[in-house]
Each structure stands twice: as C-alpha cells, then as structure tokens.
Motif scaffolding. Structure first.
Motif, PDB file in Angstrom:
ATOM      1  N   LEU A  87       0.831  -1.199   0.000  1.00 15.72           N
ATOM      2  CA  LEU A  87       0.000   0.000   0.000  1.00 15.72           C
ATOM      3  C   LEU A  87       0.868   1.253   0.000  1.00 15.72           C
ATOM      4  CD1 LEU A  87      -2.787   1.368   0.222  1.00 15.72           C
ATOM      5  CD2 LEU A  87      -2.640   1.095   2.701  1.00 15.72           C
ATOM      6  N   GLU A  88       1.869   1.271   0.863  1.00 14.87           N
ATOM      7  CA  GLU A  88       2.753   2.443   0.927  1.00 14.87           C
ATOM      8  C   GLU A  88       3.400   2.729  -0.412  1.00 14.87           C
ATOM      9  OE1 GLU A  88       5.626   2.611   4.178  1.00 14.87           O
ATOM     10  OE2 GLU A  88       4.305   4.261   4.743  1.00 14.87           O
ATOM     11  N   SER A  89       3.782   1.662  -1.109  1.00 12.63           N
ATOM     12  CA  SER A  89       4.481   1.861  -2.386  1.00 12.63           C
ATOM     13  C   SER A  89       3.551   2.446  -3.448  1.00 12.63           C
ATOM     14  CB  SER A  89       5.073   0.539  -2.875  1.00 12.63           C
ATOM     15  OG  SER A  89       4.073  -0.256  -3.481  1.00 12.63           O
ATOM     16  N   LEU A  90       2.261   2.352  -3.199  1.00 14.76           N
ATOM     17  CA  LEU A  90       1.282   2.868  -4.159  1.00 14.76           C
ATOM     18  C   LEU A  90       0.988   4.351  -3.924  1.00 14.76           C
ATOM     19  CD1 LEU A  90      -1.072   2.280  -6.288  1.00 14.76           C
ATOM     20  CD2 LEU A  90      -2.434   1.528  -4.352  1.00 14.76           C
ATOM     21  N   LEU A  91       1.200   4.811  -2.697  1.00 11.93           N
ATOM     22  CA  LEU A  91       0.724   6.143  -2.318  1.00 11.93           C
ATOM     23  C   LEU A  91       1.737   7.242  -2.572  1.00 11.93           C
ATOM     24  CD1 LEU A  91      -0.845   5.221   1.145  1.00 11.93           C
ATOM     25  CD2 LEU A  91      -2.034   5.444  -1.040  1.00 11.93           C
ATOM     26  N   ILE A  92       1.228   8.442  -2.878  1.00 14.99           N
ATOM     27  CA  ILE A  92       2.119   9.591  -2.890  1.00 14.99           C
ATOM     28  C   ILE A  92       2.335  10.016  -1.435  1.00 14.99           C
ATOM     29  CG2 ILE A  92       1.511  10.449  -5.183  1.00 14.99           C
ATOM     30  CD1 ILE A  92      -0.339  12.485  -3.819  1.00 14.99           C
ATOM     31  N   GLU A  93       3.398  10.789  -1.227  1.00 11.43           N
ATOM     32  CA  GLU A  93       3.802  11.095   0.137  1.00 11.43           C
ATOM     33  C   GLU A  93       2.715  11.803   0.938  1.00 11.43           C
ATOM     34  OE1 GLU A  93       7.442  13.288   0.278  1.00 11.43           O
ATOM     35  OE2 GLU A  93       7.403  13.214   2.489  1.00 11.43           O
ATOM     36  N   GLN A  94       2.021  12.746   0.296  1.00 12.21           N
ATOM     37  CA  GLN A  94       0.987  13.491   1.031  1.00 12.21           C
ATOM     38  C   GLN A  94      -0.081  12.557   1.596  1.00 12.21           C
ATOM     39  OE1 GLN A  94       2.193  14.235  -2.062  1.00 12.21           O
ATOM     40  NE2 GLN A  94       1.523  16.272  -2.699  1.00 12.21           N
ATOM     41  N   SER A 118      -4.101  -1.399 -18.850  1.00 14.40           N
ATOM     42  CA  SER A 118      -3.351  -1.265 -17.598  1.00 14.40           C
ATOM     43  C   SER A 118      -2.733   0.131 -17.578  1.00 14.40           C
ATOM     44  CB  SER A 118      -2.256  -2.319 -17.547  1.00 14.40           C
ATOM     45  OG  SER A 118      -1.415  -2.179 -18.681  1.00 14.40           O
ATOM     46  N   LEU A 119      -2.264   0.537 -16.410  1.00 12.63           N
ATOM     47  CA  LEU A 119      -1.593   1.845 -16.349  1.00 12.63           C
ATOM     48  C   LEU A 119      -0.355   1.844 -17.245  1.00 12.63           C
ATOM     49  CD1 LEU A 119      -1.413   4.693 -15.273  1.00 12.63           C
ATOM     50  CD2 LEU A 119      -0.227   3.816 -13.260  1.00 12.63           C
ATOM     51  N   VAL A 154     -14.251   4.022 -23.825  1.00  5.75           N
ATOM     52  CA  VAL A 154     -13.990   3.844 -22.392  1.00  5.75           C
ATOM     53  C   VAL A 154     -12.784   2.924 -22.249  1.00  5.75           C
ATOM     54  CG1 VAL A 154     -14.939   2.849 -20.272  1.00  5.75           C
ATOM     55  CG2 VAL A 154     -16.451   4.006 -21.896  1.00  5.75           C
ATOM     56  N   PHE A 155     -11.911   3.235 -21.318  1.00  3.93           N
ATOM     57  CA  PHE A 155     -10.755   2.365 -21.093  1.00  3.93           C
ATOM     58  C   PHE A 155     -11.052   1.356 -19.992  1.00  3.93           C
ATOM     59  CE2 PHE A 155      -7.856   6.027 -22.630  1.00  3.93           C
ATOM     60  CZ  PHE A 155      -7.950   5.581 -23.942  1.00  3.93           C
ATOM     61  N   HIS A 156     -11.068   0.099 -20.366  1.00  4.30           N
ATOM     62  CA  HIS A 156     -11.290  -0.987 -19.410  1.00  4.30           C
ATOM     63  C   HIS A 156      -9.979  -1.204 -18.654  1.00  4.30           C
ATOM     64  CE1 HIS A 156     -12.562  -4.565 -17.507  1.00  4.30           C
ATOM     65  NE2 HIS A 156     -13.284  -5.100 -18.466  1.00  4.30           N
ATOM     66  N   ILE A 157      -9.991  -0.965 -17.337  1.00  7.78           N
ATOM     67  CA  ILE A 157      -8.748  -1.148 -16.579  1.00  7.78           C
ATOM     68  C   ILE A 157      -8.758  -2.421 -15.739  1.00  7.78           C
ATOM     69  CG2 ILE A 157      -8.114   1.308 -16.630  1.00  7.78           C
ATOM     70  CD1 ILE A 157      -8.999   1.448 -13.669  1.00  7.78           C
ATOM     71  N   SER A 178      -7.333  -0.834  -7.969  1.00  9.15           N
ATOM     72  CA  SER A 178      -6.020  -0.327  -7.556  1.00  9.15           C
ATOM     73  C   SER A 178      -5.273   0.301  -8.742  1.00  9.15           C
ATOM     74  CB  SER A 178      -5.182  -1.451  -6.941  1.00  9.15           C
ATOM     75  OG  SER A 178      -4.881  -2.430  -7.906  1.00  9.15           O
ATOM     76  N   ARG A 179      -5.569  -0.155  -9.962  1.00 11.70           N
ATOM     77  CA  ARG A 179      -4.942   0.482 -11.127  1.00 11.70           C
ATOM     78  C   ARG A 179      -5.404   1.932 -11.246  1.00 11.70           C
ATOM     79  NH1 ARG A 179      -2.751  -3.840 -14.133  1.00 11.70           N
ATOM     80  NH2 ARG A 179      -4.107  -5.660 -14.284  1.00 11.70           N
ATOM     81  N   GLY A 180      -6.673   2.149 -10.928  1.00 18.61           N
ATOM     82  CA  GLY A 180      -7.202   3.512 -10.972  1.00 18.61           C
ATOM     83  C   GLY A 180      -6.497   4.388  -9.959  1.00 18.61           C
ATOM     84  N   ILE A 181      -6.274   3.824  -8.759  1.00 19.99           N
ATOM     85  CA  ILE A 181      -5.576   4.592  -7.721  1.00 19.99           C
ATOM     86  C   ILE A 181      -4.144   4.880  -8.184  1.00 19.99           C
ATOM     87  CG2 ILE A 181      -4.743   4.536  -5.327  1.00 19.99           C
ATOM     88  CD1 ILE A 181      -7.810   4.899  -5.640  1.00 19.99           C
ATOM     89  N   ASP A 182      -3.539   3.909  -8.833  1.00 18.84           N
ATOM     90  CA  ASP A 182      -2.208   4.099  -9.399  1.00 18.84           C
ATOM     91  C   ASP A 182      -2.216   5.268 -10.393  1.00 18.84           C
ATOM     92  OD1 ASP A 182       0.387   3.278  -9.353  1.00 18.84           O
ATOM     93  OD2 ASP A 182       0.067   1.355 -10.353  1.00 18.84           O
TER      94      ASP A 182
END
Ligand code: XCC
Ligand code: SF4
Length: 649
Positions: A176-183, A420-421, A533-536, A543-547
């Motif tokens: 999870l941490e690796s996915l998040l921006i610092e803020q 995918s992203l 529409v982009f199927h992710i 989680s790809r969307g969050i990425d």
C-alpha cells in the motif's frame, strides 16, 4: 443531510423486467416461458424490503437482539444494551467494509500462495510472465534487483506480501505504501488509519464492532477507513502479482454479451474473480481442441462472467459473456456446457438453473462449494492437470445438450480492452516520452477534457440492470470526461457495445473525441483504434485507478483532493464495493454511489461520510440514485477541481 426513507427506493418494484441488457432481456423471455426462476423474480418477491435493515438500524451482533431502533426518543430509540442508531449504523457499515477487505484480500492471498509455490518450485505450470513488472515492483518495495535471478527477487517480494497480510505488525503495509504519494501516506499516518497488517485490521474491526466495544461513530468510521485501506492493500497485491504471473494487460480486441456463446463449440464459462485457475483453463482449452472435435464440437470456447471474465478479457482477450445480475442467463442459453466458478458474486442459484439444463457447475475453491455441484479442488501443484479435468467435464457434458433447449441471443459487441496503467502510459508516451501522464493532465488543464472518472461496481436490481451505468457513462463522455472502468460497470459498458472505437463518434463530446484521435494518430501500432472507455480490469484492479490518480497527482504536483478525478459505482451491491468506495473517499476522491448504503438511520453517520470525511481526507460520498442527477453531481465535482487547478496554475 439525509431524509431517512422507510424502505429501499426501488424503481417499479413489481416489474420483473429489471434489466436493459438486450441479451439478458431475450433470455428473460425464455425463463418466463419455461418457468425458470431467476434473480429478477426473486428481487420482486423480496419487495418491499425491510426498512430497518435498509436504514442500518437493525442490530443482531449479539444474541439479545435483534434490536431495531424504532423511535427518535425513549427506550425504543436504542438497542437493549443502549446502543443508539449512530452506533448500530456505523458498526454495521464497518462490518461490511471488513467483509469487503477480507474478500479482496483472500483473493490476493490465493494469488500470493500460487506465486510463492512457484518460487519454491512447487507450481510447475506457472512462470514469471512479466519480469519488467516484477523489477519495477521490487524496486518500489526496496528489494534489490541487481545481479539477481528473477525467482530470487520474486521470492523476496512474496515474503513482503506475506508480511503485509500479518507477519509484521510494526510497519504499515508495504504494498500500500508503495502505491501512495507522500501526502497521502502522511495523511493516513496522522489520522491513524494506516493499516499495519491486512489480517490484523480485519480481525481488529470485528473486535472493535463486537457487542459492548466501540460505540463512538467517528472512531468506528475511522476504523472502517483503515479497513478500506487494507482492502486496497490487498487489491494491489492481487493486481501486481497477477500481472507478474499472467502478464501486464495490453490493448486487446474481444467481444461481449451472451451472443459470444457459440452453439458449435464446447462452451465453458469461467465465473468469479480469481485468475489463478481460470488462466490455466484457457491454456488447457487451447490444447484440447481435438478432444472437443471427437464429440462433434468445433473446439472449446471459454467465455467469462464477472471479474474472472474481466481478468481473462484483459490478458487473453477471452469473450466477456455477461456480468453479475445476468449470470443465470448464460445457463439459460442451453449451450453452456460447464460453468467453472471460483469465489465471490456467484449466485447460489446457478446450480438450480443448471439443473434445468445439461450444464455442469464446478466449484474449485475450498471456501466456495455448492450443494449438487461438482468440486474439483484447485491445487497450484497440479493446476494444468486440474484445468484439463475441468475442460473434460465440459466436453463430456456437451454430449448431453438438448438442441430443443438452445436459444442464444444475437447480441454481441466488439470491444477493445486491456488498459493497464502501463499500457496507458505507453500510449501517452508516444506524445510525450519524458512526461507521459502530462498528456492527460495537460488535456484537462487546457480544457479538452473535464477530468477522469473511474466507473466501478456491480449490479443492484433496485433499478434496472445496467441502466444507471449506461446513463451515467453517456452523460460523462458527452461532457468530455475520460472514463476508465472496472468490474461489472465495465461489463455493462462492454455488453452494450460502448467499449468500442465505433462508440467514440456516436457518444464522445468534441474534446474527448479529439483527445482520443490525437492519441490514435500518435499510436499507429494500435490498429484497432481506441475505445470510448478504457477498461482497466476487475474489481481488484480498482487499484490500477488509484495508481493512475497518484501518477496524475505527481504530474500536477498536488495532493489527490485537487486532482479532477472522481469515482462512480452506480449499481453498487457487494461488501467489496463498500470497501472500495470508502478507500476512494480516503484517497481524496468524490465517490458517487447509486445504491444507498444502509446509513440513513443515522444523520450523524450520513454526515460523517458525506461531510466530515471531506474535511479530513478531501474526498466525499455522493449518494444519488437518479442517474442523470448523479452525472450532474459528478461533473460538478470535477469542474470545481478543474477550475481551481486552472486558477492556481
Ligand atoms: Fe461482483 Fe467483481 Fe460487483 Fe461485479 S463488480 S458484482 S463485486 S463481479 Ni466488482
Ligand atoms: Fe441489541 Fe446491543 Fe445486542 Fe446489538 S449489541 S443486538 S443493540 S443488545
């Protein structure tokens, strides 16, 4: 604030035609003629549904209950123990989030076990399909990749994933941490919602919500947010490890709706969520054409349902037969020889419908069995052998088909999926190789696009199946919103033919149209063109969307609450959707939900989810059942963010 309504708001509660999916509508006629009961009948039979449950004020977490909050004052305004509406409502909601987190994470754990078995040499049928993804993930997790074998690297990665589940309690979830921006990382630390282990968080929530424990609605909801973040941690493990094992999705052409079931082929539906076995079924089927020919079929046709379908569509181009509410309809075609199910969103009724036909239902996971169905236990060690067994069951069943009972709707639509992203980034990089995501953010800043909306979630028959997905989608694209989609929302869009390049001209606004054309011109290798529409991906691929939104925040140099990105689950149903919506809000996104969660029994809880959440995290729920209104509110939320961004740039 909320106006509690007494019973669920249901559109035409007595009308059994609860779908706009043309394929499903055709099959519904067959069901009615043959008096085969479906989900649409059962939905009508449940009306009116219980108003106490709907408002979330029914508590049955201890044996003194069930307690229902009946009045605004006096002893009847509380449960026997004294729990008030806000406690009961928030406990119930938080338990749903825990259920969602457990579901997504259990799915991820299964992929992890398979990955682990592979690196230990105990899963010979699996391999590392995407070393690039492995290296990228390993680097983000702090695993050394220099001069090391991929197997070794992957072993370290799986160890960290296991630690995320529960071995480690002294640090936040690494994935999870690796996915998040610092803020966002800081925000979650300061508000004390950063989970330290997935299993630990789910267990803690069950304990926190037990009789006589937490009764502070704010503390409870914050617990729920922590649960939702562990759900995201689990999803991200599921997505990344699946990409490593089965490949990172790339644009791929396929088709959708029930017409993909082919009368001349042995048809196998793979249904549920987990790709670990179904990927093997696809490979096995490709090898077993000769066996199918021996029984008179032309080959083996794998079709997908729900998110197993999405997983296989994204990576293998497998046809997407249908989505959640119309899963029984695949059997009603009379030409489905087997339905192989794994976990989640599988109606217990599929076995009963199958008994009216020759169709074999086969369960494959230890935690998912169905009386009357066959069970073939999935085993990483013998995956290919198991998959061949499954295909053989379908080939055998093919012999028992009753030609009289076959009626397949003509409905099938071309689509392009697989975004995918990595794939999106690659497409953007043809315009700006150094800062690919700026292609998207610039289009927003210069007014070509209004923003991005991630459409997700299930079917919920309170309104006709797919109606809200499609209505909201049309409104968004008309207004130049770039839509990415997952789960049964993606399914609805695909089944209706709106995930095709052809739909761009028909439905996209001028800005979106020109944006997609520019991308197309820069990417001549994409011979099929880009879809509306982009199927992710599947549910875990939210989680790809969050990425993506993290990448946009980075590019814009702002925290997520400033990014013109919203989410919408027009027909949310599963507990998983509750968890996803909640982490969306925690991320700082406006999250539209078109099926009211059970919170209207407490103005306080309603207020926390719609307002306090916004003050703390910058995201908020938008509860709106009416699709046109919903689209308007989503567009308003995007416009506000875009306007602010432009002013401050
Ligand atoms: Fe299930 Fe994922 Fe919902 Fe569809 S969308 S009904 S959860 S299959 Ni996730
Ligand atoms: Fe009733 Fe309290 Fe028991 Fe819930 S926990 S069932 S409100 S006594």
């Amino acid at each position: 604030t909320a106006r509690p309504s007494d019973a669920p708001r249901v559109i035409e509660p007595k009308n059994p035609l609860r779908t706009i999916d043309q394929g499903a509508l055709e099959m519904l006629k067959v069901a009615q003629e043959q008096h085969i009961e479906t989900v649409f009948d059962r939905f009508v039979a449940q009306q009116p549904q219980c108003g106490f449950g709907y408002k979330g004020v029914c508590c049955r977490i201890c044996l003194a209950g069930p307690c229902r909050v009946k009045t605004e004052e006096g002893p009847g305004s509380k449960g026997i123990c004294g729990a008030t509406a806000y406690t009961i409502v928030s406990r119930n909601l938080v338990r749903m989030i825990a259920g969602g987190a457990a579901s997504h994470s259990e799915h991820a754990r299964h992929v992890l076990h398979t990955a682990h078995a592979m690196v230990e040499g105990n899963a010979p049928d699996y391999e590392i399909k995407s070393p690039e993804k492995l290296h990228k993930l390993a680097s983000k997790l702090g695993v050394s990749i220099l001069n090391r074998e991929d197997q070794e690297i992957f072993k370290d990665v799986t160890e960290i994933a296991y630690e995320d589940f529960g071995r480690y309690q002294d640090r936040p979830l690494a994935f999870l941490e690796s996915l998040l921006i610092e803020q966002r990382r800081n925000k979650f630390k300061h508000t004390n919602v950063m989970p330290r282990s997935i299993d630990g968080t789910v267990t803690e929530l069950m304990a926190q919500t037990a009789m006589g424990v937490d009764n502070d609605p704010v503390n409870l909801i914050f617990g729920g947010i922590k649960g939702a973040l562990s759900d995201l941690g689990g999803e991200y493990i599921g997505t990344t490890l699946s990409d490593i094992l089965f490949g990172v999705p790339e644009p791929i052409v396929s088709e959708s709706n029930l017409g993909v079931i082919d009368p001349k082929m042995v048809n196998i539906a793979v249904h549920g969520h987990n790709p670990v076995l179904s990927e093997m079924v696809v490979t096995a089927a490709r090898k077993m054409i000769d066996e199918a020919k021996k029984v008179g079929a032309e080959g083996v046709n794998i079709v997908g349902i729900c998110c197993t379908g999405n997983e296989l569509l994204m990576r293998e181009g497998v046809y997407l037969a249908t989505s959640s509410a119309s899963q029984e309809m695949a059997i009603l075609t009379g030409a489905l020889d087997a339905m192989v199910v794994d976990i989640q969103c599988i109606y217990p009724s599929v076995q009963q419908v199958a008994e009216c036909f020759h169709t074999k239902i086969v369960t494959t996971e230890a935690i998912m069995k169905t009386p009357g169905a066959q069970h073939i236990a999935f085993n990483a060690e013998t995956a290919m052998e198991d998959a061949q067994k499954l295909v053989r069951i379908a080939i055998e069943a093919y012999k028992n088909r009753d030609p009289q009972k076959i009626s397949i709707p003509n409905e099938r639509h071309k689509l392009v999926a697989g975004f995918s992203l990595e794939a999106l980034t690659n497409i953007f990089s043809k315009i700006n190789p150094n800062r690919p995501i700026s292609v998207l953010t610039d289009a927003i800043l210069n007014g070509q696009l209004k923003g991005v909306v991630q459409m997700a979630g299930c079917n919920n028959l309170r309104r006709p199946q797919d109606e809200s997905h499609i209505a909201i989608l049309k409104e968004l694209v008309k207004n130049d919103v770039l839509v990415v989609a997952t789960g049964c929302s993606a399914g609805a869009i695909a089944k209706a033919g709106l995930m095709s390049p052809a739909a761009v001209d028909a439905y996209a606004g001028e800005g979106l149209k020109s944006f997609l054309k520019t991308l197309e011109n820069a990417n001549p290798q994409l011979s099929t063109g880009l879809p509306l529409v982009f199927h992710i991906g599947s549910c875990v691929d939210n989680s790809r969307g969050i990425d993506l939104v993290m990448a946009m925040a980075n590019e814009l140099g702002v925290d997520v609450p400033k990014v013109p990105y919203a989410a919408s689950a027009p027909e949310a149903m599963h507990e998983k959707a509750v968890a996803i919506g909640t982490f969306g809000v925690a991320m700082g996104l406006p999250v539209h939900v078109g099926a009211m969660p059970f919170i209207e029994g407490s103005d306080i809880v309603y207020g926390i989810t719609t307002q306090i959440a916004h003050d703390v995290f910058g995201g908020n729920f938008i509860f709106e059942m009416e699709p046109q209104e919903a689209a308007k509110k989503i567009l308003d939320a995007l416009e506000y963010r875009t306007w602010k961004l432009r002013v401050h740039k």
